[in-house]
Motif scaffolding. Structure first.
Motif, short mmCIF file in Angstrom:
data_model
loop_
_atom_site.label_atom_id
_atom_site.label_comp_id
_atom_site.label_asym_id
_atom_site.label_seq_id
_atom_site.Cartn_x
_atom_site.Cartn_y
_atom_site.Cartn_z
N MET A 72 -10.68 65.36 -122.60
CA MET A 72 -10.85 64.14 -123.64
C MET A 72 -10.38 62.82 -123.08
SD MET A 72 -10.01 66.07 -127.27
CE MET A 72 -11.11 67.25 -127.99
N VAL A 73 -9.43 62.75 -122.61
CA VAL A 73 -8.90 61.57 -121.84
C VAL A 73 -9.80 60.91 -120.75
CG1 VAL A 73 -6.91 60.54 -120.75
CG2 VAL A 73 -6.29 61.94 -122.52
N LEU A 74 -10.18 61.78 -120.15
CA LEU A 74 -11.30 61.34 -119.01
C LEU A 74 -12.39 60.71 -119.85
CD1 LEU A 74 -11.84 61.31 -115.91
CD2 LEU A 74 -12.57 63.87 -116.54
N LEU A 75 -12.99 61.50 -120.79
CA LEU A 75 -14.27 61.12 -121.42
C LEU A 75 -14.00 59.83 -122.24
CD1 LEU A 75 -15.45 64.61 -122.89
CD2 LEU A 75 -16.54 63.04 -121.25
N PHE A 76 -12.91 59.44 -122.88
CA PHE A 76 -12.83 58.25 -123.61
C PHE A 76 -12.58 57.18 -122.65
CE2 PHE A 76 -10.83 60.61 -127.32
CZ PHE A 76 -11.99 60.57 -128.13
N SER A 77 -12.09 57.29 -121.56
CA SER A 77 -11.72 56.43 -120.62
C SER A 77 -13.16 56.03 -119.74
CB SER A 77 -10.97 56.77 -119.40
OG SER A 77 -10.92 55.74 -118.10
N LEU A 113 0.25 63.52 -126.52
CA LEU A 113 0.28 63.70 -125.16
C LEU A 113 -0.61 62.64 -124.27
CD1 LEU A 113 -0.05 67.84 -124.94
CD2 LEU A 113 2.19 66.35 -124.74
N VAL A 114 -1.60 61.94 -125.12
CA VAL A 114 -2.38 61.31 -124.21
C VAL A 114 -1.98 60.34 -123.20
CG1 VAL A 114 -2.34 59.45 -126.03
CG2 VAL A 114 -4.43 59.70 -124.71
N ASN A 115 -0.62 59.72 -123.48
CA ASN A 115 0.00 58.82 -122.61
C ASN A 115 0.84 59.50 -121.39
OD1 ASN A 115 -1.53 56.35 -123.55
ND2 ASN A 115 -0.15 56.45 -125.25
N ILE A 116 1.07 60.76 -121.82
CA ILE A 116 2.00 61.35 -120.93
C ILE A 116 1.64 62.93 -120.41
CG2 ILE A 116 4.24 60.72 -121.83
CD1 ILE A 116 4.27 63.50 -123.41
N ILE A 117 0.25 63.13 -120.67
CA ILE A 117 -0.41 64.40 -119.95
C ILE A 117 -0.13 64.31 -118.47
CG2 ILE A 117 -2.69 63.77 -120.06
CD1 ILE A 117 -3.26 66.63 -121.40
N HIS A 118 -0.33 63.27 -117.68
CA HIS A 118 -0.48 63.30 -116.48
C HIS A 118 0.70 63.68 -115.73
CE1 HIS A 118 1.30 59.23 -117.65
NE2 HIS A 118 1.84 59.53 -116.35
N LYS A 119 1.89 63.62 -116.54
CA LYS A 119 3.29 64.15 -115.95
C LYS A 119 3.32 65.62 -115.75
CE LYS A 119 5.90 60.41 -117.92
NZ LYS A 119 6.27 59.64 -116.65
N PHE A 120 2.31 66.26 -116.51
CA PHE A 120 2.35 67.75 -116.42
C PHE A 120 1.42 68.40 -115.38
CE2 PHE A 120 3.69 66.61 -120.93
CZ PHE A 120 5.04 67.11 -120.86
N HIS A 121 1.69 67.98 -114.07
CA HIS A 121 0.48 68.20 -113.12
C HIS A 121 0.62 69.80 -112.72
CE1 HIS A 121 4.49 66.99 -111.43
NE2 HIS A 121 4.08 67.83 -110.18
N TYR A 122 1.67 70.41 -112.96
CA TYR A 122 1.40 71.82 -112.55
C TYR A 122 0.80 72.65 -113.76
CZ TYR A 122 4.24 71.28 -108.33
OH TYR A 122 4.74 70.82 -107.18
N LEU A 123 0.58 71.99 -114.82
CA LEU A 123 -0.02 72.84 -116.10
C LEU A 123 -1.24 73.38 -115.81
CD1 LEU A 123 0.83 73.49 -118.77
CD2 LEU A 123 -0.44 71.48 -119.79
N PHE A 181 9.69 68.72 -110.34
CA PHE A 181 9.11 67.98 -109.34
C PHE A 181 8.12 67.28 -109.78
CE2 PHE A 181 10.69 72.61 -108.50
CZ PHE A 181 11.75 72.39 -107.60
N PRO A 182 8.09 65.88 -109.97
CA PRO A 182 7.32 64.81 -110.56
C PRO A 182 6.32 64.87 -109.30
CG PRO A 182 9.44 64.03 -110.06
CD PRO A 182 9.64 65.49 -109.99
N LYS A 183 4.93 64.44 -109.88
CA LYS A 183 3.96 64.02 -109.02
C LYS A 183 4.41 63.05 -108.17
CE LYS A 183 -1.01 64.07 -108.55
NZ LYS A 183 -2.30 64.09 -109.25
N LYS A 184 4.12 62.98 -106.76
CA LYS A 184 4.42 61.79 -106.01
C LYS A 184 3.15 60.75 -106.24
CE LYS A 184 7.20 64.11 -102.30
NZ LYS A 184 7.24 64.46 -100.80
N VAL A 185 3.37 59.43 -106.28
CA VAL A 185 2.57 58.53 -106.72
C VAL A 185 2.23 57.56 -105.20
CG1 VAL A 185 2.08 56.34 -107.60
CG2 VAL A 185 3.42 57.91 -108.79
N ASP A 186 0.95 57.67 -104.94
CA ASP A 186 0.36 57.03 -103.72
C ASP A 186 0.10 55.74 -104.07
OD1 ASP A 186 -0.65 56.41 -101.33
OD2 ASP A 186 -2.28 57.71 -101.44
N TYR A 187 1.07 54.85 -103.66
CA TYR A 187 0.91 53.43 -104.17
C TYR A 187 -0.17 52.71 -102.96
CZ TYR A 187 4.96 53.96 -106.79
OH TYR A 187 5.94 54.26 -107.92
N GLY A 188 -0.62 53.31 -101.93
CA GLY A 188 -1.73 52.73 -101.18
C GLY A 188 -2.96 52.77 -101.72
N LYS A 189 -3.05 53.59 -102.90
CA LYS A 189 -4.34 53.55 -103.39
C LYS A 189 -4.62 52.35 -104.53
CE LYS A 189 -5.34 58.64 -102.97
NZ LYS A 189 -5.49 59.90 -103.85
#
Length: 333
Positions: free
Chosen positions: A106-111, A266-276, A325-333
């Motif tokens: 849903m988050v992806l669709l709205f965006s 969860l809309v603004n924090i769901i990306h934090k649960f990357h192992y879900l 174990f938070p997801k590492k952010v690739d700042y080069g992208k």
């Protein structure tokens, strides 16, 4: 209950605050737990179970995992109520967890469709009403198929194992939606006139006597289509827990009703649960394997309570792992 939710949230086109979403999420969970309490004390009324003969009939029909003491009606009926409650709670946890996958999409669709945040709740209201209708149809068709063709449970089980393995393999792939080339959008554009104007959050817009559908209605159609696909996973999953169509319905609908408030929570924090996603993949594989090995598990004494513990354990580990174990952010992208 749904009217209360809509009355609180749908007064105007304003973004839902985190506090309001948290309160409503808590209320929905409490409603769901309260209904579990109703089943614990009065579950026997669901199928009018008041004597041993009727209890034996229902237990055999829906394959409930309980021992009946023919010399103690009250204890046997309470054992039935307890098992019914455990089946309901297990099914609720499974469906609520699988609903999180809906939120990712849903988050992806709205965006992708460029829908402003203030219109989210309107789309979700109608999306959930449509989901309830579809779930009703799927659940009772599924129950009828299982009653007629018992072997279909093995088909469901194999499908869930396959889905779980596929989800695990594709867990790191970036999901994308192309609004112009989505099959639902193409279908709608073929038979209806489409405008790019949102026009104060309306689904339909009339100009010069011609009626158009807006991007808001398009994203609603895509959400309904997506929920239809998710139902193909979630309905077989719940039948691994219980064969009672009413318990399947209750656990499914309570999870769906809480989906909208959980989305805003969860809309603004769901990306934090990357192992879900990994957790959900293991969850589907476990449920599918349980359906395939049901007769063996029953002989080994694997009960509904054990299933609930395993399911909660899988979800808890995936959530804790995401935070530790938070997801590492690739700042080069």
């Amino acid at each position: 209950m749904l009217a209360i939710d809509l009355g609180l949230f749908a007064k105007d086109n304003k973004p839902i605050t985190l506090k309001a979403a948290a309160i409503m999420s808590l209320i929905w969970v409490l409603f769901a737990l309260a209904f579990g309490g109703v089943l614990y004390f009065w579950g026997y009324e669901l199928h009018d179970v008041h004597d041993i003969a009727r209890l034996q009939e229902i237990v055999a029909k829906h394959h409930h995992d309980i021992k009946i003491n023919v010399n103690d009606v009250a204890a046997s009926i309470q054992a039935y109520n307890t098992n019914l409650t455990l089946e309901y709670l297990t099914g609720y946890v499974v469906e609520y967890a699988l609903s999180v996958d809906n939120i990712f999409v849903m988050v992806l669709l709205f965006s992708s469709f460029g829908i402003p945040e203030r219109y989210y709740h309107k789309v979700l209201v109608w999306g959930i009403l449509g989901a309830i209708l579809m779930r009703c149809i799927f659940i009772f068709v599924g129950a009828a198929l299982i009653a007629k063709f018992g072997w279909i449970l093995y088909v469901f089980g194999a499908f869930l194992v396959y889905t779980g393995i596929t989800m695990y393999i594709n867990r790191n792939q970036e999901e994308e939606v192309d609004p112009k080339n989505h099959p639902v959008v193409k279908f709608a554009s073929k038979y209806f006139k489409v405008t790019h104007k949102l026009d104060s959050g309306k689904f339909f817009l009339k100009e010069n006597g011609v009626k158009y559908i807006t991007p808001l209605f398009l994203v609603l159609l895509v959400i309904e289509f997506t929920d239809l696909i998710f139902a193909v996973d979630s309905i077989p999953a719940i039948f691994s827990v219980t064969k009672d169509p009413y318990v399947v319905f209750f656990s499914n609908i309570f999870a769906v009703l809480g989906l909208r408030s959980m989305f805003f929570l969860l809309v603004n924090i769901i990306h934090k649960f990357h192992y879900l996603k990994v957790g959900l993949a293991f969850l589907l594989v476990f449920i599918g394997a349980k359906m395939l090995l049901h007769s063996y598990l029953k002989e080994w004494g694997f009960s509904t309570l054990h299933s609930l513990i395993v399911i909660i354990g899988i979800l808890a580990i995936s959530i804790i792992a995401s935070l530790v174990f938070p997801k590492k952010v690739d700042y080069g992208k």
